[in-house]
Enzyme design. Structure first.
Site, PDB file in Angstrom:
ATOM      1  N   ASP A 268       0.862  -1.186   0.000  1.00  0.00           N
ATOM      2  CA  ASP A 268       0.000   0.000   0.000  1.00  0.00           C
ATOM      3  C   ASP A 268       0.899   1.238   0.000  1.00  0.00           C
ATOM      4  O   ASP A 268       1.493   1.591   1.026  1.00  0.00           O
ATOM      5  CB  ASP A 268      -0.905   0.008   1.235  1.00  0.00           C
ATOM      6  CG  ASP A 268      -2.021  -1.033   1.153  1.00  0.00           C
ATOM      7  OD1 ASP A 268      -1.815  -2.081   0.520  1.00  0.00           O
ATOM      8  OD2 ASP A 268      -3.091  -0.783   1.743  1.00  0.00           O
TER       9      ASP A 268
ATOM     10  N   LYS B 207      -6.976   3.365  -3.522  1.00  0.00           N
ATOM     11  CA  LYS B 207      -7.405   3.392  -2.125  1.00  0.00           C
ATOM     12  C   LYS B 207      -7.642   4.830  -1.706  1.00  0.00           C
ATOM     13  O   LYS B 207      -6.862   5.723  -2.053  1.00  0.00           O
ATOM     14  CB  LYS B 207      -6.319   2.724  -1.273  1.00  0.00           C
ATOM     15  CG  LYS B 207      -6.546   2.735   0.228  1.00  0.00           C
ATOM     16  CD  LYS B 207      -5.379   2.014   0.921  1.00  0.00           C
ATOM     17  CE  LYS B 207      -5.429   2.166   2.432  1.00  0.00           C
ATOM     18  NZ  LYS B 207      -4.269   1.498   3.090  1.00  0.00           N
TER      19      LYS B 207
ATOM     20  N   LYS C 293     -10.358   0.250  -2.570  1.00  0.00           N
ATOM     21  CA  LYS C 293     -10.235   0.076  -1.123  1.00  0.00           C
ATOM     22  C   LYS C 293     -10.548   1.382  -0.401  1.00  0.00           C
ATOM     23  O   LYS C 293      -9.729   2.299  -0.399  1.00  0.00           O
ATOM     24  CB  LYS C 293      -8.825  -0.398  -0.755  1.00  0.00           C
ATOM     25  CG  LYS C 293      -8.603  -0.588   0.753  1.00  0.00           C
ATOM     26  CD  LYS C 293      -7.195  -1.103   1.037  1.00  0.00           C
ATOM     27  CE  LYS C 293      -6.903  -1.158   2.534  1.00  0.00           C
ATOM     28  NZ  LYS C 293      -5.541  -1.669   2.827  1.00  0.00           N
TER      29      LYS C 293
END
Length: 327
Positions: A164, A227, A263
């Site tokens: 991430d 995300k 996400k």
């Protein structure tokens, strides 16, 4: 409870990699967002999509399979991470699953800092639960580029299957889309076989149209997921920014044939909020985005509330929150 029986084990946590496409400035500049229309669309979501009884239980079980169970605290210890991984292996009490007619399920991934990657990998040995590592100077992303790239490589070498990353917000704020593309492309190359999830920090990007443009640039550069947030901004995952990002995912798929994951992260702690996100995925992107290979919640507290709601479904009573601790 036939609807619940459809949950089963979580599907594979990874879909095909996104190879990316060459940077296209005209494509980015064509992204437009009507904020009032976005807000109107998302404000009615909870009222239009209400699931009850066994359908709600089924949706909540599906939400569990899409959780990136996360600990990103300065006082993390190996013991805490091991307990979190034990919860990831068995997120819902076996007796509750038996009553629901579901043999077994796990969360989508466990998300930790690099320092705890090896601990998490060992604790999850024998499962297919991936370890995700936050990287690239998380949460600000302001360390030297060489350091950020080395951090990615170190986490992949330690066993992280997902990275991430955080983007440099300044590229978005100044409209330097080529720089953002080049940065994310470098991150993707450093990830090697690991999937890359790009964190936009949407609460810091200045406008919702910039959220749309940044989403598209990250996908063009090869992001496998986009995300919303680190969870540490003043404003984190909101349905309006989620809608804008989903629309970009849909546009990218229509142009390239590639499915990109999504996400939302930060502040998602209640089961009813998770249901709204699942409804958004179903309406905007379809059923494929109701599975962990294309949808994740970044959350540390959500699982506890889902457990409480499932217990209420089974018994008619709410249990105390402390009975569903994560670690």
């Amino acid at each position: 409870m036939s609807n619940i029986h459809r949950i089963g084990d979580a599907p594979s946590a990874h879909s095909a990699r996104n190879p990316g496409v060459p940077f296209d400035q005209a494509w980015v500049e064509a992204v437009r967002v009507n904020l009032s229309a976005v807000e109107r669309r998302t404000s009615t979501l909870g009222a239009r999509r209400s699931v009850k009884k066994d359908w709600q239980a089924a949706w909540l079980l599906r939400a569990v399979t899409c959780i990136d169970l996360t600990t990103l605290a300065g006082d993390d210890t190996p013991g805490r991470v091991e307990r979190l991984c034990a919860k990831a292996r068995q997120p819902i009490a076996p007796e509750m699953l038996a009553q629901l007619g579901v043999p077994h399920l796990t969360v989508g991934a466990v998300c930790v800092y690099h320092e705890m990657v090896e601990t998490a990998v060992r604790a999850l040995e024998g499962t297919d639960i991936p370890v995700a590592a936050v990287s690239t100077g998380f949460p600000a992303g302001l360390s030297p580029l060489s350091t950020r790239l080395a951090e990615i490589e170190a986490s992949v070498a330690a066993g992280a299957r997902e990275i991430d990353i955080v983007i440099s917000r300044r590229h978005v704020l100044t409209g330097d889309w080529q720089a953002l593309y080049d940065e994310v492309r470098a991150y993707r190359e450093a990830c090697g076989p690991a999937h890359v999830k790009t964190i936009l920090a949407t609460g810091e990007l200045g406008s919702i149209e910039k959220v749309g443009k940044a989403s598209m640039v990250c996908m063009m550069a090869g992001a496998d997921f986009i995300k919303t947030s680190t969870g540490m901004e003043g404003v984190n995952a909101t349905l309006p920014v989620g809608l804008v990002m989903c629309r970009q995912i849909r546009d990218y798929q229509e142009r390239t044939g590639q499915k990109i994951g999504f996400k939302p992260a930060g502040g998602i702690a209640q089961a009813k909020v998770a249901l709204n996100w699942l409804a958004l995925m179903k309406e905007e992107l379809g059923d494929d985005w109701l599975k962990p290979d294309l949808f994740r919640f970044g959350a540390s507290r959500l699982l506890g509330d889902i457990e409480r709601q499932l217990e209420h479904f089974l018994t008619g009573r709410y249990s105390a929150t402390h009975r569903h601790a994560l670690g």
